[in-house]
Design a protein around this motif. Structure first.
Motif, PDB file in Angstrom:
ATOM      1  N   PRO A  48       0.750  -1.261  -0.039  1.00  0.00           N
ATOM      2  CA  PRO A  48      -0.080  -0.080  -0.010  1.00  0.00           C
ATOM      3  C   PRO A  48       0.889   1.163   0.027  1.00  0.00           C
ATOM      4  O   PRO A  48       1.897   1.155   0.672  1.00  0.00           O
ATOM      5  N   ALA A  49       0.569   2.336  -0.930  1.00  0.00           N
ATOM      6  CA  ALA A  49       1.317   3.467  -0.783  1.00  0.00           C
ATOM      7  C   ALA A  49       1.002   4.179   0.465  1.00  0.00           C
ATOM      8  O   ALA A  49      -0.047   4.157   0.777  1.00  0.00           O
ATOM      9  N   PRO A  50       2.015   4.818   0.956  1.00  0.00           N
ATOM     10  CA  PRO A  50       1.851   5.703   2.088  1.00  0.00           C
ATOM     11  C   PRO A  50       0.970   6.795   1.960  1.00  0.00           C
ATOM     12  O   PRO A  50       0.695   7.260   0.756  1.00  0.00           O
ATOM     13  N   ALA A  51       0.333   7.690   2.795  1.00  0.00           N
ATOM     14  CA  ALA A  51      -0.397   8.881   2.618  1.00  0.00           C
ATOM     15  C   ALA A  51       0.131   9.921   1.806  1.00  0.00           C
ATOM     16  O   ALA A  51       1.409   9.870   1.959  1.00  0.00           O
ATOM     17  N   LEU A  52      -0.394  10.622   0.875  1.00  0.00           N
ATOM     18  CA  LEU A  52       0.256  11.603   0.313  1.00  0.00           C
ATOM     19  C   LEU A  52      -1.007  12.525   0.090  1.00  0.00           C
ATOM     20  O   LEU A  52      -1.885  12.292  -0.760  1.00  0.00           O
ATOM     21  N   THR A  53      -0.842  13.595   0.908  1.00  0.00           N
ATOM     22  CA  THR A  53      -1.887  14.677   0.714  1.00  0.00           C
ATOM     23  C   THR A  53      -1.600  16.058   1.185  1.00  0.00           C
ATOM     24  O   THR A  53      -0.297  16.049   1.909  1.00  0.00           O
ATOM     25  N   GLY A  54      -1.945  16.929   0.668  1.00  0.00           N
ATOM     26  CA  GLY A  54      -1.575  18.312   1.191  1.00  0.00           C
ATOM     27  C   GLY A  54      -2.142  19.408   0.111  1.00  0.00           C
ATOM     28  O   GLY A  54      -2.528  19.194  -1.110  1.00  0.00           O
ATOM     29  N   THR A  55      -1.379  20.666   0.234  1.00  0.00           N
ATOM     30  CA  THR A  55      -1.714  21.727  -0.671  1.00  0.00           C
ATOM     31  C   THR A  55      -0.779  21.611  -1.588  1.00  0.00           C
ATOM     32  O   THR A  55       0.613  21.434  -1.483  1.00  0.00           O
ATOM     33  N   ASP A 136      11.022  19.635   4.098  1.00  0.00           N
ATOM     34  CA  ASP A 136      11.835  19.072   5.000  1.00  0.00           C
ATOM     35  C   ASP A 136      12.097  17.704   4.762  1.00  0.00           C
ATOM     36  O   ASP A 136      12.772  16.982   5.527  1.00  0.00           O
ATOM     37  N   GLY A 137      11.347  17.211   3.602  1.00  0.00           N
ATOM     38  CA  GLY A 137      11.638  15.725   3.086  1.00  0.00           C
ATOM     39  C   GLY A 137      11.028  14.627   3.867  1.00  0.00           C
ATOM     40  O   GLY A 137      11.078  13.609   3.691  1.00  0.00           O
ATOM     41  N   ALA A 138      10.050  15.261   4.805  1.00  0.00           N
ATOM     42  CA  ALA A 138       9.463  14.093   5.688  1.00  0.00           C
ATOM     43  C   ALA A 138       8.512  13.118   4.944  1.00  0.00           C
ATOM     44  O   ALA A 138       8.471  12.004   5.167  1.00  0.00           O
ATOM     45  N   ARG A 139       7.786  13.919   3.811  1.00  0.00           N
ATOM     46  CA  ARG A 139       6.949  12.774   2.921  1.00  0.00           C
ATOM     47  C   ARG A 139       7.774  11.944   2.145  1.00  0.00           C
ATOM     48  O   ARG A 139       7.558  10.603   2.091  1.00  0.00           O
ATOM     49  N   ALA A 140       8.935  12.347   1.698  1.00  0.00           N
ATOM     50  CA  ALA A 140       9.933  11.591   0.993  1.00  0.00           C
ATOM     51  C   ALA A 140      10.451  10.575   1.904  1.00  0.00           C
ATOM     52  O   ALA A 140      10.391   9.165   1.338  1.00  0.00           O
ATOM     53  N   ILE A 141      10.656  10.492   3.159  1.00  0.00           N
ATOM     54  CA  ILE A 141      11.060   9.464   4.061  1.00  0.00           C
ATOM     55  C   ILE A 141      10.006   8.370   4.062  1.00  0.00           C
ATOM     56  O   ILE A 141      10.225   7.419   4.375  1.00  0.00           O
ATOM     57  N   ASP A 142       8.722   8.949   4.342  1.00  0.00           N
ATOM     58  CA  ASP A 142       7.667   8.045   4.746  1.00  0.00           C
ATOM     59  C   ASP A 142       7.581   7.028   3.216  1.00  0.00           C
ATOM     60  O   ASP A 142       7.060   6.165   3.279  1.00  0.00           O
ATOM     61  N   TRP A 143       7.948   7.507   2.037  1.00  0.00           N
ATOM     62  CA  TRP A 143       7.884   6.902   0.901  1.00  0.00           C
ATOM     63  C   TRP A 143       9.219   6.041   0.784  1.00  0.00           C
ATOM     64  O   TRP A 143       9.094   5.226  -0.213  1.00  0.00           O
ATOM     65  N   GLY A 144      10.079   6.111   1.457  1.00  0.00           N
ATOM     66  CA  GLY A 144      11.338   5.318   1.265  1.00  0.00           C
ATOM     67  C   GLY A 144      12.193   5.797   0.156  1.00  0.00           C
ATOM     68  O   GLY A 144      13.146   5.221  -0.265  1.00  0.00           O
ATOM     69  N   VAL A 145      12.256   7.113  -0.104  1.00  0.00           N
ATOM     70  CA  VAL A 145      13.062   7.721  -1.019  1.00  0.00           C
ATOM     71  C   VAL A 145      14.429   7.645  -0.643  1.00  0.00           C
ATOM     72  O   VAL A 145      14.725   7.881   0.410  1.00  0.00           O
ATOM     73  N   ARG A 146      15.302   7.164  -1.768  1.00  0.00           N
ATOM     74  CA  ARG A 146      16.688   7.039  -1.489  1.00  0.00           C
ATOM     75  C   ARG A 146      17.549   8.500  -2.117  1.00  0.00           C
ATOM     76  O   ARG A 146      18.554   8.328  -1.804  1.00  0.00           O
ATOM     77  N   GLY A 147      16.746   8.841  -2.921  1.00  0.00           N
ATOM     78  CA  GLY A 147      17.472  10.240  -3.892  1.00  0.00           C
ATOM     79  C   GLY A 147      16.565  10.548  -4.752  1.00  0.00           C
ATOM     80  O   GLY A 147      15.541  10.214  -5.094  1.00  0.00           O
TER      81      GLY A 147
END
Length: 183
Positions: A48-55, A136-147
């Motif tokens: 399941p994809a992590p949450a992704l919501t916002g403005t 701040d990269g918090a969403r990217a961390i939730d998604w497991g982004v490496r770069g």
């Protein structure tokens, strides 16, 4: 007085250690979405994809749950990333071509300023790109982004079914995304 000879690895031992470390590093860096041959499946177990919501950058709202029923490319990028700049025109062209078949493109912009991102979108012809700022990269961390760049392929049920570390290519899009649009 006898001097103790320090143990020094011989050339054969150094060669074996170098090969062993190189093998471990190579296996660790090889991503399941980086096929060993052109026709290889991703090997990624759908999650399941992590949450992704916002403005969004343009002041709108985005919520991943509202995108159910669509195939989504979530592209993580930054204005200061040269490869990101290089791949944006292909991603936008792909969205234009395949949106009637159910494809949506969403950008997750990390550690960037709004003006720099707008300039990048103008320069690359990607103004209709839906962008969620992630200063701040918090969403990217939730998604497991490496770069950056990194692109996640989310199926119609909201599961990550593939990911591409680095620049996407037309071949990757044809092999990974197109099959999800025909179903």
């Amino acid at each position: 007085m006898t001097r103790r000879r320090l143990l020094r690895p011989g050339p054969a031992l150094m060669l074996v250690l170098t090969v062993a470390v190189g093998t471990v590093v190579a296996l660790g860096l090889r991503s399941p979405s980086t096929p060993l041959d052109a026709g290889a499946p991703s090997g990624l177990t759908p999650v399941p994809a992590p949450a992704l919501t916002g403005t969004t950058l343009d002041g709108g709202r985005f919520d991943l749950t509202d995108a159910r029923g669509h195939v989504l490319l979530v592209n993580v990028f930054a204005s200061w990333c040269g490869p990101c700049r290089d791949e944006l025109p292909l991603l936008v062209e792909t969205q234009r071509q395949w949106s009637p078949r159910g494809l949506r493109l969403v950008g997750l912009n990390i550690r960037d300023g709004a003006e720099a991102v707008r300039a990048l979108l103008d320069d690359t012809g990607a103004r209709e790109f839906t962008v969620l700022p992630d200063p701040d990269g918090a969403r990217a961390i939730d998604w497991g982004v490496r770069g950056v760049p990194e692109t996640f392929l989310v199926d119609r049920d909201g599961r990550i079914v593939d990911r591409q570390h680095g620049v996407v290519t037309r071949q990757w899009l044809e092999q990974r995304v197109a099959p999800l649009l025909s179903g």
